[in-house]
Design a protein around this motif. Structure first.
Motif, PDB file in Angstrom:
ATOM      1  N   LYS A 352       0.822  -1.204   0.000  1.00 29.17           N
ATOM      2  CA  LYS A 352       0.000   0.000   0.000  1.00 29.17           C
ATOM      3  C   LYS A 352       0.849   1.245   0.000  1.00 29.17           C
ATOM      4  O   LYS A 352       0.512   2.267  -0.669  1.00 29.17           O
ATOM      5  CB  LYS A 352      -0.907  -0.011   1.243  1.00 29.17           C
ATOM      6  CG  LYS A 352      -1.981  -1.059   1.176  1.00 29.17           C
ATOM      7  CD  LYS A 352      -2.831  -1.011   2.444  1.00 29.17           C
ATOM      8  CE  LYS A 352      -3.932  -2.074   2.414  1.00 29.17           C
ATOM      9  NZ  LYS A 352      -4.765  -2.016   3.644  1.00 29.17           N
ATOM     10  N   SER A 356       0.774   4.287  -2.847  1.00 20.88           N
ATOM     11  CA  SER A 356       0.482   5.685  -2.537  1.00 20.88           C
ATOM     12  C   SER A 356       1.565   6.618  -3.044  1.00 20.88           C
ATOM     13  O   SER A 356       1.309   7.762  -3.406  1.00 20.88           O
ATOM     14  CB  SER A 356       0.282   5.830  -1.026  1.00 20.88           C
ATOM     15  OG  SER A 356       1.510   5.527  -0.388  1.00 20.88           O
ATOM     16  N   ASN A 357       2.743   6.190  -3.103  1.00 24.23           N
ATOM     17  CA  ASN A 357       3.826   7.025  -3.609  1.00 24.23           C
ATOM     18  C   ASN A 357       3.797   7.061  -5.117  1.00 24.23           C
ATOM     19  O   ASN A 357       4.234   8.008  -5.776  1.00 24.23           O
ATOM     20  CB  ASN A 357       5.206   6.470  -3.160  1.00 24.23           C
ATOM     21  CG  ASN A 357       5.386   6.614  -1.633  1.00 24.23           C
ATOM     22  OD1 ASN A 357       4.815   7.565  -1.112  1.00 24.23           O
ATOM     23  ND2 ASN A 357       6.164   5.772  -1.008  1.00 24.23           N
TER      24      ASN A 357
END
Length: 357
Positions: A352, A356-357
């Motif tokens: 996750k 997100s990055n």
């Protein structure tokens, strides 16, 4: 003794006895076994004799005279007195028939000896040179020179009567002494009967003891079978035994086989004991030996029980060790599950974060 001059006319076998010369009351056995007793006839001298030889020794050498008497003192025992040998002979026969045959032959020989003596006396009187002497010759006998031949015959008759009377008195005395000996023999016979009864009672007691030993052996066999079943149950419960347990199992199996062989040998000894039953002392000796073997069997059973207890203890320790190992494996598995779960969550968090990055 010449074989051509003297021949046996009757023979039998009997135990030979002689009266004790010291006490004149007790019988002395002449040999340990029965001997051959024979009637012999000497045709040259017209003499009958009873002869019995033991080894190289003449046990009986009795010349039969008309004054002798053979007396039956019991169903199998008879005796006669020999004044020339100054003794009394006794014969113990195997049966009453043998005694009767010997007594009948004694009477026949005694009568033949009487006839032979009378013929010998008549022949002596007829051939006596003194009867053919001239009348002017004088004989050295005072009886013939004073009283004549008739008085000589009377004197000889009186001398024979005196000799017969003396012989009868001696025979009566010996027969009375023989009656006392017969009473002693009867007392010994009753004593032997009493001993036989006690031996029979002891044998009955020994037989009862054999039955008791048999019951004890049956109980030992049942106990051994019970131990065997317990060993089998332990083997099933143990599953896969280790090397030490295998050794214990082999030792227990070997002990059980030895115990079975011992029980089989014991059964054979009991059968042999029941078939023999040959006397009190032998039964007591076998009883001692059986008791000793019973003690050895009990010791073997005790050793077997001790080994069984050791096997049970070893099995319990093996089961406890297996339970501990299983517990440790379960605990490690649970820890591994927790670690795997935590690692899975960590991977999901990293995924996750990357997204997100």
């Amino acid at each position: 003794m010449s074989a051509t001059r003297e021949q046996p006319i009757f023979s039998t076998r009997a135990h030979v006895f002689q009266i004790d010369p010291a006490t004149k009351r007790n019988w002395i056995p002449a040999s340990k076994h029965a001997l051959t007793v024979s009637y012999f006839y000497d045709a040259t001298r017209s003499v009958y004799r009873i002869i019995s030889v033991g080894g190289t020794k003449a046990i009986i050498n009795s010349t039969i005279t008309p004054n002798m008497t053979f007396t039956k003192t019991s169903q199998k025992f008879g005796q006669w007195a020999d004044s020339r040998a100054n003794t009394v002979y006794g014969l113990g026969f195997a049966s009453e028939q043998h005694l009767s045959q010997f007594a009948e032959k004694f009477q026949e020989v005694k009568e033949a000896a009487r006839v032979a003596r009378e013929k010998c006396q008549d022949k002596t009187e007829l051939t006596n040179p003194a009867l053919s002497l001239p009348s002017h010759q004088v004989l050295p006998s005072p009886i013939l020179s004073s009283n004549g031949p008739g008085e000589d015959k009377l004197f000889r008759s009186q001398s024979a009567d005196v000799e017969i009377s003396t012989e009868k008195e001696r025979l009566k005395k010996m027969l009375s002494e023989g009656s006392v000996s017969e009473v002693q023999w009867e007392a010994e016979f009753f004593s032997l009967q009493d001993n036989n009864s006690r031996l029979a009672a002891a044998l009955h007691e020994a037989n009862a003891s054999v039955e008791q030993w048999k019951r004890e052996l049956a109980a030992s066999r049942e106990e051994t079978e019970t131990l065997r079943q317990r060993v089998a149950e332990l083997e099933v419960a143990r599953g896969t035994p280790d090397s030490s347990s295998d050794n214990n199992k082999e030792e227990l199996s070997q002990s059980l086989e030895e115990l079975e062989l011992l029980l089989k040998a014991k059964d054979e000894e009991i059968q042999l004991l029941k078939s023999q039953r040959c006397g009190r002392w032998e039964a007591e000796g076998e009883r001692e030996e059986t008791l000793q073997k019973m003690q050895e069997l009990e010791a073997r059973n005790a050793e077997l029980e001790q080994r069984l207890q050791l096997a049970e203890q070893s099995l319990a320790e093996s089961l406890a060790h297996r339970d501990r190992v299983h517990h440790e494996v379960t605990r490690v598995a649970e820890i591994m599950d927790v670690k795997i779960f935590e690692l899975s969550e960590l991977r999901q968090g990293l995924a996750k974060l990357v997204e997100s990055n």
